[in-house]
Scaffold this motif. Structure first.
Motif, PDB file in Angstrom:
ATOM      1  N   ASP A 122       0.842  -1.198   0.000  1.00 46.56           N
ATOM      2  CA  ASP A 122       0.000   0.000   0.000  1.00 46.56           C
ATOM      3  C   ASP A 122       0.878   1.249   0.000  1.00 46.56           C
ATOM      4  O   ASP A 122       2.031   1.191   0.425  1.00 46.56           O
ATOM      5  CB  ASP A 122      -0.881   0.045   1.259  1.00 46.56           C
ATOM      6  CG  ASP A 122      -2.137  -0.796   1.108  1.00 46.56           C
ATOM      7  OD1 ASP A 122      -2.427  -1.226  -0.019  1.00 46.56           O
ATOM      8  OD2 ASP A 122      -2.802  -1.020   2.136  1.00 46.56           O
ATOM      9  N   VAL A 123       0.298   2.364  -0.440  1.00 46.26           N
ATOM     10  CA  VAL A 123       1.044   3.618  -0.360  1.00 46.26           C
ATOM     11  C   VAL A 123       0.530   4.498   0.778  1.00 46.26           C
ATOM     12  O   VAL A 123       1.268   5.338   1.300  1.00 46.26           O
ATOM     13  CB  VAL A 123       0.994   4.425  -1.685  1.00 46.26           C
ATOM     14  CG1 VAL A 123       1.794   3.728  -2.754  1.00 46.26           C
ATOM     15  CG2 VAL A 123      -0.439   4.657  -2.142  1.00 46.26           C
ATOM     16  N   ALA A 124      -0.730   4.293   1.190  1.00 43.01           N
ATOM     17  CA  ALA A 124      -1.320   5.172   2.202  1.00 43.01           C
ATOM     18  C   ALA A 124      -0.677   4.916   3.575  1.00 43.01           C
ATOM     19  O   ALA A 124      -0.482   3.769   3.978  1.00 43.01           O
ATOM     20  CB  ALA A 124      -2.819   4.925   2.286  1.00 43.01           C
ATOM     21  N   ALA A 125      -0.368   5.998   4.272  1.00 44.43           N
ATOM     22  CA  ALA A 125       0.226   5.859   5.606  1.00 44.43           C
ATOM     23  C   ALA A 125      -0.814   5.343   6.593  1.00 44.43           C
ATOM     24  O   ALA A 125      -1.950   5.828   6.621  1.00 44.43           O
ATOM     25  CB  ALA A 125       0.752   7.204   6.079  1.00 44.43           C
ATOM     26  N   VAL A 126      -0.435   4.340   7.396  1.00 46.52           N
ATOM     27  CA  VAL A 126      -1.327   3.883   8.470  1.00 46.52           C
ATOM     28  C   VAL A 126      -1.025   4.607   9.773  1.00 46.52           C
ATOM     29  O   VAL A 126      -1.865   4.655  10.671  1.00 46.52           O
ATOM     30  CB  VAL A 126      -1.251   2.350   8.683  1.00 46.52           C
ATOM     31  CG1 VAL A 126      -1.681   1.610   7.431  1.00 46.52           C
ATOM     32  CG2 VAL A 126       0.130   1.902   9.120  1.00 46.52           C
ATOM     33  N   ALA A 127       0.172   5.175   9.860  1.00 46.95           N
ATOM     34  CA  ALA A 127       0.538   5.935  11.066  1.00 46.95           C
ATOM     35  C   ALA A 127       1.727   6.825  10.734  1.00 46.95           C
ATOM     36  O   ALA A 127       2.432   6.611   9.743  1.00 46.95           O
ATOM     37  CB  ALA A 127       0.888   4.991  12.218  1.00 46.95           C
ATOM     38  N   ARG A 128       1.907   7.834  11.579  1.00 49.21           N
ATOM     39  CA  ARG A 128       3.132   8.638  11.508  1.00 49.21           C
ATOM     40  C   ARG A 128       3.579   8.898  12.935  1.00 49.21           C
ATOM     41  O   ARG A 128       2.763   8.891  13.875  1.00 49.21           O
ATOM     42  CB  ARG A 128       2.900   9.946  10.771  1.00 49.21           C
ATOM     43  CG  ARG A 128       2.056  10.901  11.556  1.00 49.21           C
ATOM     44  CD  ARG A 128       2.068  12.290  10.971  1.00 49.21           C
ATOM     45  NE  ARG A 128       1.227  13.146  11.787  1.00 49.21           N
ATOM     46  CZ  ARG A 128       0.904  14.376  11.467  1.00 49.21           C
ATOM     47  NH1 ARG A 128       1.338  14.913  10.359  1.00 49.21           N
ATOM     48  NH2 ARG A 128       0.142  15.087  12.266  1.00 49.21           N
ATOM     49  N   ALA A 129       4.865   9.107  13.103  1.00 52.86           N
ATOM     50  CA  ALA A 129       5.381   9.287  14.463  1.00 52.86           C
ATOM     51  C   ALA A 129       6.603  10.190  14.457  1.00 52.86           C
ATOM     52  O   ALA A 129       7.262  10.361  13.431  1.00 52.86           O
ATOM     53  CB  ALA A 129       5.748   7.924  15.071  1.00 52.86           C
TER      54      ALA A 129
END
Ligand SMILES: CC(C)(COP(=O)(O)OP(=O)(O)OC[C@H]1O[C@@H](n2cnc3c(N)ncnc32)[C@H](O)[C@@H]1OP(=O)(O)O)[C@@H](O)C(=O)NCCC(=O)NCCSC(=O)Cc1ccccc1
Length: 141
Positions: A122-129
Protein backbone atom coordinates in the motif's frame (compact mmCIF):
# COMPACT_ATOMS: atom_id res chain seq x y z
CA UNK A 1 28.90 6.59 4.25
CA UNK A 2 26.86 5.25 7.18
CA UNK A 3 28.71 4.05 10.25
CA UNK A 4 26.58 0.90 10.27
CA UNK A 5 25.18 -0.70 7.13
CA UNK A 6 22.13 -2.99 6.99
CA UNK A 7 24.13 -6.09 7.78
CA UNK A 8 25.85 -4.43 10.76
CA UNK A 9 22.47 -3.24 12.10
CA UNK A 10 21.04 -6.75 11.70
CA UNK A 11 23.95 -8.26 13.62
CA UNK A 12 23.70 -5.55 16.30
CA UNK A 13 19.97 -6.19 16.87
CA UNK A 14 20.50 -9.96 16.96
CA UNK A 15 23.17 -9.49 19.63
CA UNK A 16 21.68 -6.65 21.70
CA UNK A 17 17.93 -6.98 21.18
CA UNK A 18 17.22 -10.66 20.43
CA UNK A 19 13.68 -10.30 21.83
CA UNK A 20 12.58 -8.59 18.60
CA UNK A 21 15.41 -9.04 16.09
CA UNK A 22 13.80 -12.11 14.48
CA UNK A 23 10.66 -10.25 13.47
CA UNK A 24 12.37 -7.20 11.98
CA UNK A 25 14.37 -6.82 8.78
CA UNK A 26 16.23 -3.87 7.21
CA UNK A 27 14.70 -3.28 3.76
CA UNK A 28 16.69 -0.22 2.73
CA UNK A 29 19.26 2.13 4.20
CA UNK A 30 20.54 5.41 2.80
CA UNK A 31 21.96 8.72 3.99
CA UNK A 32 18.51 10.06 4.93
CA UNK A 33 17.18 7.07 6.83
CA UNK A 34 16.05 3.50 6.92
CA UNK A 35 13.11 1.32 5.91
CA UNK A 36 12.42 -1.45 8.43
CA UNK A 37 10.00 -4.35 7.95
CA UNK A 38 7.87 -5.93 10.68
CA UNK A 39 7.06 -9.52 9.75
CA UNK A 40 3.48 -9.49 10.96
CA UNK A 41 2.21 -12.63 12.69
CA UNK A 42 -0.62 -13.55 15.05
CA UNK A 43 1.20 -12.08 18.04
CA UNK A 44 1.10 -8.56 16.55
CA UNK A 45 -2.67 -8.47 16.17
CA UNK A 46 -5.22 -6.75 18.40
CA UNK A 47 -8.88 -7.58 18.93
CA UNK A 48 -10.55 -6.99 15.59
CA UNK A 49 -7.72 -8.60 13.69
CA UNK A 50 -5.60 -5.56 12.79
CA UNK A 51 -2.00 -4.87 13.74
CA UNK A 52 -1.98 -3.37 17.24
CA UNK A 53 -0.57 -0.03 18.33
CA UNK A 54 2.19 -1.49 20.53
CA UNK A 55 3.54 -3.40 17.52
CA UNK A 56 3.45 -0.29 15.35
CA UNK A 57 5.24 1.66 18.05
CA UNK A 58 7.86 -1.07 18.44
CA UNK A 59 8.58 -0.99 14.71
CA UNK A 60 8.91 2.80 14.74
CA UNK A 61 11.08 2.93 17.84
CA UNK A 62 13.52 0.35 16.50
CA UNK A 63 13.51 1.94 13.03
CA UNK A 64 14.33 5.35 14.49
CA UNK A 65 17.00 3.84 16.76
CA UNK A 66 18.60 2.07 13.78
CA UNK A 67 18.42 5.20 11.62
CA UNK A 68 20.44 7.03 14.26
CA UNK A 69 22.91 4.19 14.87
CA UNK A 70 23.52 3.94 11.13
CA UNK A 71 24.89 7.49 11.42
CA UNK A 72 26.70 7.39 14.77
CA UNK A 73 27.69 3.74 15.14
CA UNK A 74 26.70 1.16 17.79
CA UNK A 75 25.99 3.45 20.76
CA UNK A 76 23.71 1.08 22.69
CA UNK A 77 22.66 3.61 25.31
CA UNK A 78 21.09 5.96 22.79
CA UNK A 79 17.67 6.15 24.47
CA UNK A 80 14.20 7.34 23.49
CA UNK A 81 13.26 10.47 25.45
CA UNK A 82 10.10 11.51 23.60
CA UNK A 83 7.68 9.99 21.11
CA UNK A 84 4.34 10.88 19.56
CA UNK A 85 2.28 8.79 17.21
CA UNK A 86 -0.84 9.32 15.08
CA UNK A 87 -2.71 6.15 14.10
CA UNK A 88 -4.34 7.06 10.79
CA UNK A 89 -5.79 3.86 9.36
CA UNK A 90 -6.15 0.24 10.43
CA UNK A 91 -3.30 -1.83 9.01
CA UNK A 92 -4.35 -5.16 7.57
CA UNK A 93 -3.61 -8.32 9.53
CA UNK A 94 -2.22 -10.33 6.66
CA UNK A 95 0.45 -7.91 5.53
CA UNK A 96 3.84 -6.91 6.85
CA UNK A 97 4.29 -3.34 8.05
CA UNK A 98 7.02 -1.07 6.70
CA UNK A 99 8.40 1.94 8.52
CA UNK A 100 10.43 4.64 6.82
CA UNK A 101 12.38 6.56 9.47
CA UNK A 102 14.39 9.67 8.56
CA UNK A 103 16.75 11.61 10.79
CA UNK A 104 15.64 15.24 10.67
CA UNK A 105 18.31 16.52 13.02
CA UNK A 106 21.39 14.82 14.40
CA UNK A 107 22.93 16.94 17.11
CA UNK A 108 25.65 16.23 19.67
CA UNK A 109 23.18 15.15 22.35
CA UNK A 110 19.75 14.90 20.69
CA UNK A 111 18.48 13.28 17.51
CA UNK A 112 15.02 13.90 16.07
CA UNK A 113 13.45 11.33 13.74
CA UNK A 114 10.31 11.38 11.60
CA UNK A 115 8.62 8.04 10.83
CA UNK A 116 5.88 6.93 8.42
CA UNK A 117 4.24 3.51 8.43
CA UNK A 118 2.43 1.64 5.68
CA UNK A 119 1.24 -1.88 4.98
CA UNK A 120 3.38 -3.74 2.45
CA UNK A 121 1.89 -3.17 -1.01
CA UNK A 122 0.00 0.00 0.00
CA UNK A 123 1.04 3.62 -0.36
CA UNK A 124 -1.32 5.17 2.20
CA UNK A 125 0.23 5.86 5.61
CA UNK A 126 -1.33 3.88 8.47
CA UNK A 127 0.54 5.94 11.07
CA UNK A 128 3.13 8.64 11.51
CA UNK A 129 5.38 9.29 14.46
CA UNK A 130 8.09 11.52 15.83
CA UNK A 131 10.87 10.34 18.10
CA UNK A 132 13.58 12.13 20.05
CA UNK A 133 16.63 10.26 21.34
CA UNK A 134 19.40 11.19 23.72
CA UNK A 135 22.85 10.31 22.42
CA UNK A 136 25.08 9.13 25.28
CA UNK A 137 28.09 11.22 26.28
CA UNK A 138 31.53 10.24 24.98
CA UNK A 139 32.81 7.21 26.84
CA UNK A 140 29.28 5.87 27.47
CA UNK A 141 28.14 3.36 24.87
C1 LIG B 1 19.81 9.58 30.39
C2 LIG B 1 18.61 10.49 30.14
C3 LIG B 1 18.16 10.35 28.70
C4 LIG B 1 19.06 11.94 30.29
O1 LIG B 1 19.47 12.11 31.58
P1 LIG B 1 19.68 13.55 32.18
O2 LIG B 1 18.37 14.08 32.58
O3 LIG B 1 20.47 14.39 31.24
O4 LIG B 1 20.60 13.23 33.41
P2 LIG B 1 20.54 12.03 34.45
O5 LIG B 1 21.24 12.52 35.65
O6 LIG B 1 19.17 11.44 34.59
O7 LIG B 1 21.45 10.89 33.72
C5 LIG B 1 22.76 11.19 33.26
C6 LIG B 1 23.58 9.91 33.34
O8 LIG B 1 23.08 8.98 32.38
C7 LIG B 1 24.17 8.52 31.57
N1 LIG B 1 23.64 8.24 30.26
C8 LIG B 1 23.49 7.01 29.76
N2 LIG B 1 22.92 7.08 28.57
C9 LIG B 1 22.70 8.38 28.31
C10 LIG B 1 22.14 9.07 27.23
N3 LIG B 1 21.69 8.42 26.14
N4 LIG B 1 22.04 10.40 27.28
C11 LIG B 1 22.47 11.07 28.37
N5 LIG B 1 23.03 10.46 29.44
C12 LIG B 1 23.14 9.13 29.41
C13 LIG B 1 25.17 9.63 31.61
O9 LIG B 1 26.47 9.14 31.33
C14 LIG B 1 25.05 10.11 33.03
O10 LIG B 1 25.79 9.22 33.87
P3 LIG B 1 26.65 9.79 35.11
O11 LIG B 1 25.65 10.40 36.03
O12 LIG B 1 27.60 10.79 34.53
O13 LIG B 1 27.33 8.54 35.65
C15 LIG B 1 17.48 10.17 31.14
O14 LIG B 1 16.45 11.10 30.97
C16 LIG B 1 16.92 8.76 30.98
O15 LIG B 1 17.60 7.76 31.22
N6 LIG B 1 15.65 8.66 30.52
C17 LIG B 1 14.99 7.36 30.29
C18 LIG B 1 15.22 6.88 28.86
C19 LIG B 1 14.52 5.57 28.62
O16 LIG B 1 14.53 4.70 29.45
N7 LIG B 1 13.88 5.46 27.42
C20 LIG B 1 13.08 4.32 27.10
C21 LIG B 1 13.90 3.13 26.71
S1 LIG B 1 15.16 3.57 25.49
C22 LIG B 1 14.92 2.53 24.20
O17 LIG B 1 14.08 1.70 24.30
C23 LIG B 1 15.81 2.74 23.00
C24 LIG B 1 15.69 1.66 22.06
C25 LIG B 1 14.84 1.80 20.99
C26 LIG B 1 14.71 0.77 20.08
C27 LIG B 1 15.46 -0.38 20.24
C28 LIG B 1 16.29 -0.53 21.31
C29 LIG B 1 16.41 0.50 22.22
Amino acid sequence: MPHMDGSALHDFLAREFPQVAGELAVEALDEAGITLRLRVSERHLRPGGTVGGPSIFLLGDVAAYCAILSRIGPRRLTVTTNAGIDFLRRPEAGRDLLCRAEVLKLGRTLAVVDARFRSDGDVAAVARANFTYSIPPDGVS
